[in-house]
Design a protein around this motif. Sequence first.
Motif, PDB file in Angstrom:
ATOM      1  N   ALA A 147       0.824  -1.203   0.000  1.00 42.62           N
ATOM      2  CA  ALA A 147       0.000   0.000   0.000  1.00 42.62           C
ATOM      3  C   ALA A 147       0.863   1.260   0.000  1.00 42.62           C
ATOM      4  N   VAL A 148       1.917   1.264   0.796  1.00 42.04           N
ATOM      5  CA  VAL A 148       2.794   2.442   0.858  1.00 42.04           C
ATOM      6  C   VAL A 148       3.497   2.664  -0.478  1.00 42.04           C
ATOM      7  N   GLU A 149       3.999   1.598  -1.080  1.00 47.36           N
ATOM      8  CA  GLU A 149       4.638   1.720  -2.399  1.00 47.36           C
ATOM      9  C   GLU A 149       3.647   2.229  -3.435  1.00 47.36           C
ATOM     10  N   TRP A 184       0.111   8.290   3.228  1.00 48.21           N
ATOM     11  CA  TRP A 184       0.941   9.313   2.580  1.00 48.21           C
ATOM     12  C   TRP A 184       2.183   9.593   3.424  1.00 48.21           C
ATOM     13  N   LYS A 185       1.998   9.678   4.739  1.00 53.06           N
ATOM     14  CA  LYS A 185       3.129   9.934   5.628  1.00 53.06           C
ATOM     15  C   LYS A 185       4.151   8.809   5.548  1.00 53.06           C
ATOM     16  N   TYR A 191       1.383  15.551   4.176  1.00 52.86           N
ATOM     17  CA  TYR A 191       0.070  15.568   3.510  1.00 52.86           C
ATOM     18  C   TYR A 191      -0.349  16.973   3.087  1.00 52.86           C
ATOM     19  N   THR A 192      -0.312  17.922   4.018  1.00 48.67           N
ATOM     20  CA  THR A 192      -0.806  19.269   3.687  1.00 48.67           C
ATOM     21  C   THR A 192       0.115  19.988   2.702  1.00 48.67           C
ATOM     22  N   ARG A 193       1.403  19.757   2.796  1.00 51.38           N
ATOM     23  CA  ARG A 193       2.330  20.476   1.923  1.00 51.38           C
ATOM     24  C   ARG A 193       2.511  19.797   0.562  1.00 51.38           C
TER      25      ARG A 193
END
Length: 323
Positions: A147-149, A184-185, A191-193
């Motif tokens: 999932a991260v990849e 995402w992290k 995430y916000t940037r």
Amino acid sequence: MKTNVAILSTVVVSILLILALCAGCTGSAPGGNETTNATATTTPNAGANVLRVATTTSLENTGLLAEIERVYENETGVDLQFIAQGTGQSLDTARRGDVDMVLVHAPALEEQFIDEGYGIDPRCIAYNYFIIVGPKDDPAGIANMSAVEAFRAIAIAGTNNTPGVVFVSRGDNSGTHAQEKTLWKEAGYNYTRDIQDAGAWYVEAGKGMGDTLILTNEKKAYTLSDEGTYLSFKDRLALVPVITESTELMNRYSAIAVNPVKYPGVNARGAADFINWLISDEGKQLIGDFGKAEFGKPLFVPLYAPECTKPPFNCTCAEPVPA
């Protein structure tokens, strides 16, 4: 004239006597009726036959809530009133004391809610998996990745304007949105940037899971969904599961009562009873059987001890809530 005055006086006296007798009828009889009447008007749980539950759209979209409501109301006579929102919204509703308990799926947000003193007696009830769904041609090429990849590959492809690569986020501070931000992290992004305003490839729906899936389907995009809602909407979608059942995608659901110390008016007894029913053998069987007939597999897997007390769950699923 004197006769008329006498008659009138007699009538007035009679009326006064009747009123006095009626007032006496409302008084309390010896033996404690006065206490009972006072309790009936001041008890915070006067609506004990109604239980208000803030919960997630994923539980509603799958139809599980409707089945739970049908069975529990028939057995107990309690009026279950579900308010389906994202987990973040549900917890905020509980923080205002507008519900008696929550059914949610974001462990970090749940822990914060409990640490702040708003929630008590958490019990995990079931789990399933988040899945990454997308178009069959998989334009970001994420099949067979973790999932991260996959998230990293989608971000790279989207930033590079790869044709057909769009990601639709729920964008509603739900449990699913919280899990998305975690991924995402873990993929190395802020995430916000780096993601939220990354360009046209990233779309925030601001909707529940079912509506987000519909929008994702329209855009031929990717999204993160709980498996249960995807299966419930599958017949309306051209989307396919691309990434499934990795440890990073485990999705745990919990029931938490609102703290009556914070809000004395909540139906604490009703919340305890309902949570205990959810973790009972009957409740777990209903949850574990739901979806088998229609989808050939359960949409949710009930949690049992001691499995629930170990990683990756680390929760309480069997110990009864004190009434």
